[in-house]
Design an enzyme around this catalytic site. Structure first.
Site, short mmCIF file in Angstrom:
data_model
loop_
_atom_site.label_atom_id
_atom_site.label_comp_id
_atom_site.label_asym_id
_atom_site.label_seq_id
_atom_site.Cartn_x
_atom_site.Cartn_y
_atom_site.Cartn_z
N SER A 27 0.84 -1.19 0.00
CA SER A 27 0.00 0.00 0.00
C SER A 27 0.89 1.25 0.00
O SER A 27 1.62 1.51 0.96
CB SER A 27 -0.90 0.00 1.23
N HIS B 10 -1.15 -1.28 -4.22
CA HIS B 10 -2.48 -0.93 -3.70
C HIS B 10 -2.48 0.58 -3.47
O HIS B 10 -1.60 1.11 -2.79
CB HIS B 10 -2.69 -1.71 -2.40
N ASP C 71 -4.64 3.81 -2.07
CA ASP C 71 -5.76 4.17 -1.19
C ASP C 71 -6.23 5.59 -1.48
O ASP C 71 -5.49 6.56 -1.25
CB ASP C 71 -5.29 4.10 0.27
N MET D 145 -8.89 8.47 -0.51
CA MET D 145 -9.79 8.86 0.59
C MET D 145 -10.36 10.25 0.35
O MET D 145 -9.64 11.13 -0.14
CB MET D 145 -9.00 8.89 1.91
N HIS E 267 -8.19 1.34 -4.34
CA HIS E 267 -9.15 1.15 -3.24
C HIS E 267 -9.84 2.48 -2.97
O HIS E 267 -9.23 3.39 -2.40
CB HIS E 267 -8.38 0.65 -2.01
N MET F 228 -12.09 4.80 -1.05
CA MET F 228 -12.78 5.06 0.22
C MET F 228 -13.51 6.39 0.05
O MET F 228 -13.10 7.43 0.57
CB MET F 228 -11.77 5.08 1.37
N MET G 299 -11.65 -5.44 5.19
CA MET G 299 -10.89 -4.48 6.00
C MET G 299 -10.68 -5.07 7.40
O MET G 299 -11.63 -5.50 8.05
CB MET G 299 -11.63 -3.15 6.13
N ASP H 140 -6.91 -6.09 4.40
CA ASP H 140 -6.26 -4.78 4.38
C ASP H 140 -6.34 -4.13 5.76
O ASP H 140 -7.43 -3.88 6.27
CB ASP H 140 -6.99 -3.90 3.35
C1 DX5 Z 1 -6.44 1.98 5.37
C2 DX5 Z 1 -5.95 1.57 4.01
C3 DX5 Z 1 -4.85 0.59 4.02
C4 DX5 Z 1 -3.59 1.04 4.72
C5 DX5 Z 1 -2.96 -0.18 5.34
O1 DX5 Z 1 -7.62 2.68 5.25
O2 DX5 Z 1 -7.01 1.02 3.25
O3 DX5 Z 1 -4.56 0.12 2.70
O4 DX5 Z 1 -2.68 1.64 3.86
O5 DX5 Z 1 -1.88 0.23 6.09
P1 DX5 Z 1 -1.19 -0.69 7.17
O6 DX5 Z 1 -0.64 -1.89 6.44
O7 DX5 Z 1 -0.13 0.18 7.73
O8 DX5 Z 1 -2.23 -1.09 8.17
ZN ZN Z 2 -6.53 0.05 1.29
#
Ligand code: DX5
Ligand code: ZN
Length: 259
Positions: free
Chosen positions: A23, A48, A50, A52, A81, A83, A179, A214
């Site tokens: 990620s 990956h 993320d 947001m 991903h 969010m 998650m 994740d």
């Molecule tokens: C959280 C993200 C994850 C995050 C995971 O909302 O979706 O992908 O980057 O990070 P770690 O591996 O540090 O928990």
């Molecule tokens: Zn993620």
């Protein structure tokens, strides 16, 4: 380099073995290209990303120009991903930015259909989910929309949601993302409720579906995830920590591939 007919087919190549999806949220953004090339040299096959919106989750990350920049420097599979509260509005722009697969949250669409429930915080229970008449067709059409764009479709749930709500959609997903933390931040502690969900998925998904987990996946929780059937291990902190990206990836990947 292997040739694929579509990003969807490229994404599906991940499902032939267990895969770490680093990620980028935890990378050194001042050295993004360097970090990506280190991962390529270490044998990574996917990244990956993320996204947001500060609304579905209480945080902001990065957006379209960063995904475009990542695509310019790598051919790795890009697993985006979302969010976001209104993920469908962004499928096409992320396809154009270079995504191979797009994953969105069932809770986001449930929120749209029942704005007062705040499923994004409280999760979707199977009983409530059955009552929300429109949400299933909404999710089906969102998955279809991703496929129409030629991409792999993924559906995610947060820790308080029941895994059984995913059942009607499994035949349409290349990726299911469980998650194991509340989404929004890296570096959180693994929520053990994810383990039973992974086992359930292991018995229910179609062949060719990635079972991803994740949040809080690291050297201490990896074996549990693997033993419960996870095939896509999203890891941020565990991969990029201590400026040891290559070593971290190789070590964790060896552990993942061992029987
Ligand atoms: C959280 C993200 C994850 C995050 C995971 O909302 O979706 O992908 O980057 O990070 P770690 O591996 O540090 O928990
Ligand atoms: Zn993620």
């Amino acid at each position: 380099m292997e040739y694929f007919n579509s990003p969807r087919e490229k994404f599906r190549s991940l499902t032939s073995s267990r895969t770490i999806l680093p990620s980028l949220l935890a990378c050194d953004f001042a050295n993004l290209e360097r970090d990506i090339h280190e991962l390529e040299e270490s044998g990574a096959s996917a990244l990956h990303l993320d996204i947001m919106d500060g609304h579905f989750v209480p945080n902001l990350s990065f957006g379209i120009p960063v995904v475009e920049a990542v695509r310019r420097v790598t051919d790795l599979v890009l697993d985006v991903h979302l969010m976001l509260s209104t993920p469908e509005s962004y499928f096409e722009v992320f396809k154009n930015a270079g995504a191979d697969g797009i994953t969105f949250h069932a809770e986001a669409l449930a929120d749209l259909d029942k704005p007062n429930q705040n499923f994004a915080r409280n999760g979707c229970r199977v009983t409530q989910f059955r009552e929300i008449e429109t949400v299933a067709s909404h999710i089906h059409s969102a998955l279809d929309k991703i496929h129409t764009l030629g991409l792999a479709a993924g559906l995610s749930i947060i820790p308080p949601s029941d895994v059984e709500i995913l059942e009607p959609f499994l035949c349409k997903c290349e990726n299911i993302l469980i998650m194991s933390v509340m989404p929004g931040f890296g570096g959180q502690k693994f929520d053990p409720r994810a383990k039973e969900k992974l086992s359930w998925l292991h018995n229910h998904v179609m062949p060719g579906t990635l079972i991803s987990v994740d949040g809080g996946v690291n050297e201490n929780t990896l074996a549990d995830c693997k033993n419960h059937g996870a095939t896509g291990l999203v890891m941020g902190t565990a991969i990029f920590k201590n400026n040891q990206t290559k070593n971290n990836f190789v070590k964790l990947n060896n552990e993942l591939q061992a029987d």
